[in-house]
Design a protein around this motif. Sequence first.
Motif, PDB file in Angstrom:
ATOM      1  N   GLY A 238       0.668  -0.906   0.329  1.00 14.36           N
ATOM      2  CA  GLY A 238       0.040  -0.146   0.488  1.00 14.36           C
ATOM      3  C   GLY A 238       1.435   1.148   0.291  1.00 14.36           C
ATOM      4  N   LEU A 239       0.703   1.863  -0.893  1.00  8.47           N
ATOM      5  CA  LEU A 239       1.423   3.151  -0.800  1.00  8.47           C
ATOM      6  C   LEU A 239       1.489   4.456   0.572  1.00  8.47           C
ATOM      7  CD1 LEU A 239       1.405   3.617  -5.474  1.00  8.47           C
ATOM      8  CD2 LEU A 239       3.231   2.290  -3.544  1.00  8.47           C
ATOM      9  N   ASP A 240       0.009   4.057   0.614  1.00  9.63           N
ATOM     10  CA  ASP A 240       0.030   5.083   1.745  1.00  9.63           C
ATOM     11  C   ASP A 240       1.128   4.470   3.215  1.00  9.63           C
ATOM     12  OD1 ASP A 240      -1.827   2.907   1.928  1.00  9.63           O
ATOM     13  OD2 ASP A 240      -3.037   3.947   3.015  1.00  9.63           O
ATOM     14  N   VAL A 241       0.766   3.239   3.284  1.00 11.84           N
ATOM     15  CA  VAL A 241       1.582   2.477   3.903  1.00 11.84           C
ATOM     16  C   VAL A 241       3.352   2.622   3.853  1.00 11.84           C
ATOM     17  CG1 VAL A 241       2.195   0.819   4.962  1.00 11.84           C
ATOM     18  CG2 VAL A 241       0.131   1.088   4.707  1.00 11.84           C
ATOM     19  N   CYS A 242       3.839   3.082   2.271  1.00 10.49           N
ATOM     20  CA  CYS A 242       4.515   3.425   2.680  1.00 10.49           C
ATOM     21  C   CYS A 242       5.625   4.445   3.341  1.00 10.49           C
ATOM     22  CB  CYS A 242       4.852   2.577   0.664  1.00 10.49           C
ATOM     23  SG  CYS A 242       4.663   1.041   0.648  1.00 10.49           S
ATOM     24  N   LEU A 243       4.004   5.011   2.806  1.00  4.72           N
ATOM     25  CA  LEU A 243       4.755   7.038   2.666  1.00  4.72           C
ATOM     26  C   LEU A 243       4.793   7.154   3.619  1.00  4.72           C
ATOM     27  CD1 LEU A 243       5.334   9.693   1.435  1.00  4.72           C
ATOM     28  CD2 LEU A 243       2.725  10.206   1.134  1.00  4.72           C
ATOM     29  N   SER A 244       3.837   6.735   4.897  1.00  3.49           N
ATOM     30  CA  SER A 244       3.688   6.448   5.876  1.00  3.49           C
ATOM     31  C   SER A 244       5.027   6.542   6.608  1.00  3.49           C
ATOM     32  CB  SER A 244       3.095   6.123   6.611  1.00  3.49           C
ATOM     33  OG  SER A 244       1.602   6.687   6.055  1.00  3.49           O
ATOM     34  N   VAL A 245       5.039   5.296   6.922  1.00  5.92           N
ATOM     35  CA  VAL A 245       6.707   4.579   6.689  1.00  5.92           C
ATOM     36  C   VAL A 245       7.974   5.394   7.355  1.00  5.92           C
ATOM     37  CG1 VAL A 245       8.000   2.946   7.526  1.00  5.92           C
ATOM     38  CG2 VAL A 245       6.053   2.371   7.284  1.00  5.92           C
ATOM     39  N   MET A 246       8.151   6.055   5.653  1.00  9.73           N
ATOM     40  CA  MET A 246       9.047   6.940   5.624  1.00  9.73           C
ATOM     41  C   MET A 246       9.294   8.100   5.923  1.00  9.73           C
ATOM     42  SD  MET A 246      11.218   5.458   3.301  1.00  9.73           S
ATOM     43  CE  MET A 246      12.331   6.451   3.127  1.00  9.73           C
ATOM     44  N   GLN A 247       7.870   8.462   6.407  1.00  8.40           N
ATOM     45  CA  GLN A 247       7.346   9.859   6.985  1.00  8.40           C
ATOM     46  C   GLN A 247       8.232  10.058   8.471  1.00  8.40           C
ATOM     47  OE1 GLN A 247       3.766  10.683   5.497  1.00  8.40           O
ATOM     48  NE2 GLN A 247       4.348  12.074   4.762  1.00  8.40           N
ATOM     49  N   VAL A 248       7.596   8.473   8.834  1.00 10.13           N
ATOM     50  CA  VAL A 248       7.934   8.573  10.328  1.00 10.13           C
ATOM     51  C   VAL A 248       9.425   8.327  10.134  1.00 10.13           C
ATOM     52  CG1 VAL A 248       7.930   6.155  12.206  1.00 10.13           C
ATOM     53  CG2 VAL A 248       5.927   7.794  11.073  1.00 10.13           C
ATOM     54  N   LEU A 249      10.187   8.032   9.572  1.00  9.71           N
ATOM     55  CA  LEU A 249      11.570   8.073   9.495  1.00  9.71           C
ATOM     56  C   LEU A 249      12.212   8.915   9.158  1.00  9.71           C
ATOM     57  CD1 LEU A 249      12.298   4.354   7.071  1.00  9.71           C
ATOM     58  CD2 LEU A 249      13.360   4.512   9.212  1.00  9.71           C
ATOM     59  N   HIS A 250      12.123  10.081   8.229  1.00 18.14           N
ATOM     60  CA  HIS A 250      12.483  11.329   7.802  1.00 18.14           C
ATOM     61  C   HIS A 250      12.241  12.154   9.388  1.00 18.14           C
ATOM     62  CE1 HIS A 250      12.602  14.633   5.484  1.00 18.14           C
ATOM     63  NE2 HIS A 250      13.495  14.194   5.759  1.00 18.14           N
ATOM     64  N   ASP A 251      11.341  11.685   9.264  1.00 14.74           N
ATOM     65  CA  ASP A 251      11.125  12.549  11.062  1.00 14.74           C
ATOM     66  C   ASP A 251      11.939  12.250  12.403  1.00 14.74           C
ATOM     67  OD1 ASP A 251       8.373  14.518   9.328  1.00 14.74           O
ATOM     68  OD2 ASP A 251       6.984  13.634  10.021  1.00 14.74           O
ATOM     69  N   GLY A 252      11.697  10.669  12.774  1.00 19.01           N
ATOM     70  CA  GLY A 252      12.092  10.505  13.724  1.00 19.01           C
ATOM     71  C   GLY A 252      13.728  10.455  13.567  1.00 19.01           C
ATOM     72  N   LEU A 253      14.510  10.253  12.620  1.00 15.06           N
ATOM     73  CA  LEU A 253      16.138  10.076  12.748  1.00 15.06           C
ATOM     74  C   LEU A 253      16.239  11.206  11.996  1.00 15.06           C
ATOM     75  CD1 LEU A 253      15.669   6.411  11.576  1.00 15.06           C
ATOM     76  CD2 LEU A 253      16.269   7.462  13.618  1.00 15.06           C
ATOM     77  N   ALA A 254      15.806  12.029  11.964  1.00 22.43           N
ATOM     78  CA  ALA A 254      15.895  13.471  10.799  1.00 22.43           C
ATOM     79  C   ALA A 254      17.382  13.778   9.796  1.00 22.43           C
ATOM     80  CB  ALA A 254      16.641  14.648  12.214  1.00 22.43           C
TER      81      ALA A 254
END
Length: 293
Positions: A238-254
């Motif tokens: 699911g591309l929505d799930v893929c995007l959410s995971v990338m956003q969490v990685l981007h925000d969380g690991l900066a």
Amino acid sequence: MGLEIRKIGVVGAGQMGKGIAHVCALSGFDVALNDVSEDRIAGGLKDIGSQMQKSVDRGVLDAAAREKAIGRISAAPTAKEFGDVDMLIEAASENEEIKRKILTDFTPFLKADAIIGSNTSSISITRLAAASGRPERFIGIHFMNPVPKMQLVEVIRGIATDDRTFEETKEFIGKLGKTITLAEDFPAFIVNRVLLPMINEAIYTLYEGVGSVEAIDTAMRLGANHPMGPLQLADFIGLDVCLSVMQVLHDGLADSKYRPCPLLVKYVEAGWLGRKTQRGFYDYRSGTPIATR
Ligand SMILES: CC(=O)CC(=O)SCCNC(=O)CCNC(=O)[C@H](O)C(C)(C)COP(=O)(O)OP(=O)(O)OC[C@H]1O[C@@H](n2cnc3c(N)ncnc32)[C@H](O)[C@@H]1OP(=O)(O)O
Ligand SMILES: NC(=O)C1=CN([C@@H]2O[C@H](COP(=O)(O)OP(=O)(O)OC[C@H]3O[C@@H](n4cnc5c(N)ncnc54)[C@H](OP(=O)(O)O)[C@@H]3O)[C@@H](O)[C@H]2O)C=CC1
């Protein structure tokens, strides 16, 4: 005395919730299945029945076992039906606000001793645990897609998850016949910390014109022996799930290396979420997947 887990409440009857209900019922657990509407739940029950029928048709599941398993799953349109579950598994959309609301809505109806597990792909278990009001009984139980087929369950302890919750969860997963791996509570844990940046990179490869959808998928299937190409897998997840995971990685690991590819963002904005909406990197509407680029 440890808790004897007999009944599981599953919140979210999407692809993961259905798979979790499916394997729990086949392993002898009673299951209460919830989603946003009675229609969604009915659709989920129907899909689980069809999926199990495929296994019967392939000769890997006994027809009587299918009937018994289906009989163990009941529709649970409201939180009130979760009063007798021993474990709630939250498998709703990958959105922290939605998950927090579910936790605050459902926890008051649960038995004092019930475990709460989240199937989140990436969101902090410690933060979700705090929202549940019973952090010591909260744990990450991350199944892989498709649940009936994939052997692994990632288990993630929040900072407050107690040993008893961890041991009872391990025993439960063992009864499903699955293998556990323990991940620390950092963004996207282990599997998605490794897998999703690979998928995101495949989308950059497409975005930059290095290869077509088919070229990229063929390259990784035949050149790296992956069972599915990364774009095919993205559509499957699911591309929505893929995007959410990338956003969490981007925000969380900066770190800019986790920047979601703009093409992934565009597909999600278009509502092209992959197989679940019939269109993503492939168009599935004719029955035969056709690459969209
Ligand atoms: C995003 C996250 O948070 C974490 C994740 O899950 S990341 C995604 C992890 N998953 C993967 O990487 C999957 C990669 N792909 C694969 O392993 C394989 O392509 C696959 C297992 C999906 C299909 O393999 P295949 O050999 O073509 O499968 P196939 O012969 O059609 O089916 C094998 C079994 O899987 C089941 N299956 C396949 N797709 C399914 C689905 N969508 N839902 C439920 N069951 C499914 C089939 O019913 C069949 O079960 P039975 O043996 O009981 O009949
Ligand atoms: N897809 C995958 O490969 C994997 C996903 N996960 C995780 O599992 C979870 C579910 O993902 P997935 O099944 O793919 O997602 P889906 O989009 O297939 O399903 C999510 C379901 O949850 C429902 N939902 C939304 N809000 C609520 C609510 N308040 N109460 C009850 N149900 C609700 C959605 O309804 P509606 O559509 O109407 O909003 C939808 O039916 C996510 O956390 C995801 O990250 C984990 C492993 C693998």
